[in-house]
Design a protein around this motif. Structure first.
Motif, mmCIF file in Angstrom:
data_model
loop_
_atom_site.group_PDB
_atom_site.id
_atom_site.type_symbol
_atom_site.label_atom_id
_atom_site.label_comp_id
_atom_site.label_asym_id
_atom_site.label_seq_id
_atom_site.Cartn_x
_atom_site.Cartn_y
_atom_site.Cartn_z
ATOM 1 N N TYR A 94 0.836 -1.207 0.000
ATOM 2 C CA TYR A 94 0.000 0.000 0.000
ATOM 3 C C TYR A 94 0.868 1.253 0.000
ATOM 4 O O TYR A 94 1.872 1.307 0.704
ATOM 5 C CB TYR A 94 -0.897 0.017 1.249
ATOM 6 N N TRP A 119 -1.316 2.912 7.762
ATOM 7 C CA TRP A 119 -0.509 2.491 6.594
ATOM 8 C C TRP A 119 0.541 1.446 7.011
ATOM 9 O O TRP A 119 0.687 0.410 6.360
ATOM 10 C CB TRP A 119 0.156 3.744 6.016
ATOM 11 N N PHE A 135 1.429 5.254 0.823
ATOM 12 C CA PHE A 135 0.933 6.178 1.849
ATOM 13 C C PHE A 135 -0.046 7.203 1.269
ATOM 14 O O PHE A 135 -0.975 7.634 1.946
ATOM 15 C CB PHE A 135 2.094 6.877 2.574
ATOM 16 N N TYR A 185 -3.665 7.001 1.905
ATOM 17 C CA TYR A 185 -4.166 7.120 3.286
ATOM 18 C C TYR A 185 -4.399 8.572 3.695
ATOM 19 O O TYR A 185 -5.067 8.841 4.670
ATOM 20 C CB TYR A 185 -3.177 6.473 4.274
#
Ligand code: 13P
Ligand code: SF4
Length: 377
Positions: A10, A342, A12, A15
């Protein structure tokens, strides 16, 4: 001393725009999924919304003990860089690795920008140079190097290699006693205020504590004479948060509030510590407020988030922040819900981000200095 895994599941960026409710829900879910493999540690200066997710909270000494003692696969450190380094060193010490068949504990700092400005005030090459320069004037075998835990692992390793030790704000008096039992002098870095405030209470005078400025041309800005007469050589470093508290703030509270008690951290300058009613580490401040009678009035000189939390948790007491200027640890504040979420979701995905792994040689010598501290406190 850190590895940033770039192939994370994922990014950042995804987020940044999430609201707190979503982040809180996803953090809880990631915690549930990781179960007992995960330990989230939080320093008391952390903001409320983050500290609520910590399994354990503490001051620097308590957190290093928790990291050394708890069994887990992942530590997510809601604190600053030097704390995560310490957690990596103590949780992956050789005896623990043997017990775990060489399976390392993965230590994660949710935001790599969460550093410590005080720790940055002493670099290993500056300390090595200072040690060599001191050797031109005094016998370095008479000096014990003591580093505040708020320092890079390389400085802890320096202390390990030279028979020195680490201290925190809660055990600094004991550590200095230990150092003086084996040597004539101490080189104390990076916080001059903790070093000075602690040594003054032991009867050492300011004349016996020259300040070493790593940027000065000669003798650290002091003199050969002063170094020869020294007991503690103080590094010219400070905490940008605690140095904001001033004697005039103490005077203003005393003038405007009868029976108020001034409670400060020993990272505050000497002129504030000298006139405060009480001084001690973060843990000491919390315990002192908890133990006080309802109606007690306090003006507290330490990080803002902690003072605000104490206010909330102790409505039966009157608690003020000592400075009119809001001094908070802006680097600790870098750890927010988005970074926490995250880093946890990447752990769940098996692609850890912001892993702190101290170089093996540095870790080995840092551990010598850390274990000396943990043994005597
Ligand atoms: P303690 O947690 O030892 O009180 O130290 C305060 C601090 O500055 C943490 O960075
Ligand atoms: Fe560093 Fe001061 Fe922040 Fe502690 S409060 S982490 S010493 S800058």
């Amino acid at each position: 001393m850190s590895t940033n895994v770039s192939l994370s599941q994922y990014s950042f960026n995804d987020y940044r725009s999430l609201d707190n409710e979503t982040l809180n829900g996803r953090i809880r879910l990631a915690k549930e999924t990781l179960g007992s493999k995960l330990l989230i540690l939080g320093h008391h200066y952390q903001q409320d919304e983050v500290i609520e997710h910590a399994d354990l909270r503490g001051d620097s000494l308590e957190l290093s003990r928790m990291a050394a003692e708890r069994d887990c696969e992942f530590i997510v450190f809601c604190g600053v860089h030097f704390m995560a380094e310490t957690a990596d060193i103590v949780s992956n010490r050789p005896e623990r690795l043997r017990e775990r068949d060489n399976q390392r504990v993965t230590v994660v700092l949710p935001d790599m920008a969460a550093g410590c400005s005080m720790a940055d005030m002493a670099a290993i090459d500056q300390v090595e140079n200072a040690w060599a320069d001191l050797g031109d004037v005094i016998d370095t075998s008479e000096i014990t190097p003591v580093t505040y835990i708020n320092s890079a692992a390389s400085l802890k390793a320096f202390c390990g290699r030279h028979g020195g030790i680490v201290c925190t704000s809660s055990n600094a008096p004991k550590i200095l006693e230990w150092a003086f039992a084996k040597s004539k002098r101490v080189l104390f870095f990076p916080d001059q205020h903790l070093g000075r405030n602690t040594a003054l209470k032991m009867g050492i005078t300011n004349e016996q504590m020259p300040v070493w400025d790593p940027y000065a041309d000669e003798f650290g800005g002091t003199s050969a004479e002063a170094l020869k007469n020294s007991r503690v050589i103080l590094w010219k470093g400070h905490c940008s948060v605690h140095q904001m508290f001033r004697p005039e703030h103490v005077a203003a509270f005393r003038a405007n509030h009868s029976d108020i008690q001034i409670l400060v951290h020993p990272e505050c300058p000497q002129d504030v510590n000298d006139i405060a009613d009480l001084s001690g580490s973060t843990g000491y401040i919390i315990r002192t407020v908890k133990a006080a009678k309802p109606g007690t009035k306090w003006a507290i000189g330490t990080e803002l988030h902690l003072v605000n939390r104490l206010k909330k948790e102790h409505p039966e007491q009157e608690i003020h922040f000592l400075s009119p200027v809001l001094c908070m640890c802006s680097t600790m504040y870098r750890i927010d819900l988005a970074h926490l979420c995250w880093s946890l979701e990447n752990l769940v995905a098996g692609t850890p981000v912001n892993v702190i792994e101290v170089n093996a040689e540095i870790a080995k010598h840092s551990l010598e200095a850390l274990e000396r501290m943990l043994e005597i406190t």
